[in-house]
Design an enzyme around this catalytic site. Structure first.
Site, short mmCIF file in Angstrom:
data_model
loop_
_atom_site.label_atom_id
_atom_site.label_comp_id
_atom_site.label_asym_id
_atom_site.label_seq_id
_atom_site.Cartn_x
_atom_site.Cartn_y
_atom_site.Cartn_z
N ASP A 1 0.74 -1.13 0.04
CA ASP A 1 0.29 0.09 -0.02
C ASP A 1 0.90 1.24 0.07
O ASP A 1 0.52 2.13 -0.64
CB ASP A 1 -0.91 -0.18 1.41
N SER B 1 1.91 -7.47 9.28
CA SER B 1 0.79 -7.32 8.58
C SER B 1 0.28 -8.79 8.21
O SER B 1 -0.83 -8.96 7.62
CB SER B 1 0.71 -6.46 7.32
N SER C 1 -8.29 -2.54 9.78
CA SER C 1 -8.42 -3.85 9.04
C SER C 1 -10.04 -4.44 9.05
O SER C 1 -10.40 -4.78 10.50
CB SER C 1 -7.48 -4.88 9.24
N GLU D 1 -10.00 -7.65 9.39
CA GLU D 1 -9.84 -8.53 10.37
C GLU D 1 -10.35 -8.50 11.74
O GLU D 1 -10.58 -9.40 12.55
CB GLU D 1 -8.26 -8.82 10.47
N TYR E 1 -2.82 -10.21 15.51
CA TYR E 1 -2.79 -9.01 14.53
C TYR E 1 -4.29 -8.49 14.88
O TYR E 1 -4.37 -6.94 14.77
CB TYR E 1 -2.49 -9.48 13.50
N ARG F 1 1.84 -7.25 -4.27
CA ARG F 1 1.33 -8.03 -3.05
C ARG F 1 2.36 -8.97 -2.42
O ARG F 1 2.82 -9.70 -3.31
CB ARG F 1 -0.15 -9.16 -3.09
#
Ligand code: NDP
Ligand code: GDR
Length: 349
Positions: free
Chosen positions: A14, A90, A135, A137, A158, A193
């Site tokens: 990013d 990450s 995130s 997540e 995380y 990525r």
């Protein structure tokens, strides 16, 4: 007046897209890089010019989210108008193996940054806008679709660290009137990525299999569903959040979800390969707790930021496959001419 941005995590997926976007918008961009024994600036190499060059607008500084004095010095030196906190350990699976480190960087690191900015603002009167890389997540086990008001149910060290950072960002906004925003980004991918995330692992492996460079692809849970977008679209949303009149938190997603198996099928079909011949499940890649189904509701970002994703799921897979196929061709050329190539398969993923 030219704006100045400070980005942590500028060497990541990013960070590289965001640096590109901000440079195109005429910003002066300062990025924090970590000292490493090997080269870690490959993703931003194409943006870098010698800082002595007239008109140079990208500057790199050594630093770490684990080092608060470093963050303070950098904020003082750079005097940013906008800070994008993208730096993090990450990888969700790795966070189970390195929980303390992950929390130090992904949770306490954010607090260190917020404190550095608050002190700087209070001393100088210079307002700094802050973006926190939150995130999907954080939603973890919460049933889909997930939006800004869905309660968090994190399922990894995380995700717990990101929940902490989310609330500290809200807390600094409410307590100290800081312009601080959370972008709750769902998975976003690209040809940049990291190769240990599932999408890139699949496109790298399938293209290498196509050229006879690899025999098998070992994966974990094929049933997990994710809302996958394109990273280039998502950094635009980050920037828009910091240009808004008021600081706020936004979900950034496509509103469509696919399973890991569907990502595999799409990739292998593009290469005219039968995945059943090459893909095997290896429990090594299972997580102690899985996040089964993430599907974002991006309607707030659409309404308030006029943001929408431009790259579809199919186009995303196609661009990743195309990129990795040319990478595999280069590897094959090297191999055929007697050069050795690094054995990617040896890396745990
Ligand atoms: P990457 O893993 O590609 O990049 C992470 C960046 O953080 C790298 O530049 C890395 O440096 C840097 N970093 C790692 N540890 C530290 C540290 N201790 N101090 C300073 N910098 C550090 O991640 P992405 O670009 O994919 O993600 C950017 C951010 O967005 C992360 O915070 C991630 O958690 C979050 N996020 C990502 C999503 C996604 O789908 N990509 C979705 C939602 C949130 P180095 O290159 O040296 O390793
Ligand atoms: P995620 O991304 O955990 O969602 O975090 P990842 O690509 O690692 O996993 C997605 C899903 O695929 C399953 N899976 C595998 N994952 C990996 N890495 N390797 C495998 O072999 C494999 N097989 C199946 C996983 O179990 C999971 O369900 C990413 C990161 O970018 C985070 O930083 C970010 O916050 C979230 O996306 C949103």
């Amino acid at each position: 007046m030219k704006k100045t941005a400070l980005i942590s995590g500028v060497t990541g997926q990013d960070g590289s897209y965001l640096a590109e976007l901000l440079l195109a918008k005429d910003y002066e961009v300062h990025g924090i890089i970590r000292r490493s024994s090997s080269f870690n600036t490959g993703r931003i190499e194409h943006l870098y010019v010698d800082p002595h060059t007239l008109g140079a607008r990208l500057f790199l500084h050594y630093g770490d989210l684990a080092d608060s004095s470093n963050l303070r010095h950098l904020v003082e030196k750079v005097r940013p108008d906008e800070v994008y906190n993208l730096g993090a350990q990450s990888h969700v699976k790795v966070s189970f193996e390195e929980p303390e480190y992950t929390v130090d960087v992904d949770a306490v690191g954010t607090l260190r940054f917020l404190e550095a900015i608050r002190d700087y603002r209070d001393r100088t009167g210079h307002d700094v806008r802050f973006y926190q890389a939150s995130s999907s997540e954080m939603f973890g086990a919460a049933p889909p679709p997930q939006g800004e008001s869905t309660p968090f149910h994190p399922r990894s060290p995380y995700a717990c660290a990101k929940v902490y950072s989310y609330w500290q960002t809200v807390n600094y906004r409410e307590s100290y009137s800081m312009f601080a925003c959370n972008g709750i980004l769902f998975n976003h991918e690209s040809e940049r990525r990291g190769e240990t995330f599932v999408t890139r692992k699949i496109t790298r492996a399938a293209t290498r299999i196509k050229l006879g460079l690899q025999d098998k692809l070992y994966l974990g849970n094929l049933n997990a569903k994710r809302d996958w977008g394109f990273a280039g679209d998502y950094v635009e949303a980050m920037w828009r959040m910091l240009q808004a009149d008021q600081p706020d938190d936004y979900v950034v997603a496509t509103g469509e979800a696919y399973s890991v198996q569907e990502f595999v099928d799409k990739t292998f079909a593009l290469l005219d390969l039968d995945p059943a011949k090459y893909v095997e499940v290896d429990e090594r890649y299972f997580r102690p707790a899985e996040v089964d189904y993430l599907l974002g509701d991006p309607s707030k970002a659409r309404a308030k930021l006029d943001w929408k994703p431009l790259v579809s799921f199919d186009a995303l897979v196609e661009r990743m496959v195309e990129h990795d196929l040319s990478l595999a061709r280069r590897e094959k050329t090297l191999l055929d001419s007697g050069h050795s190539i690094s054995d990617q398969a040896r890396q745990p993923r």
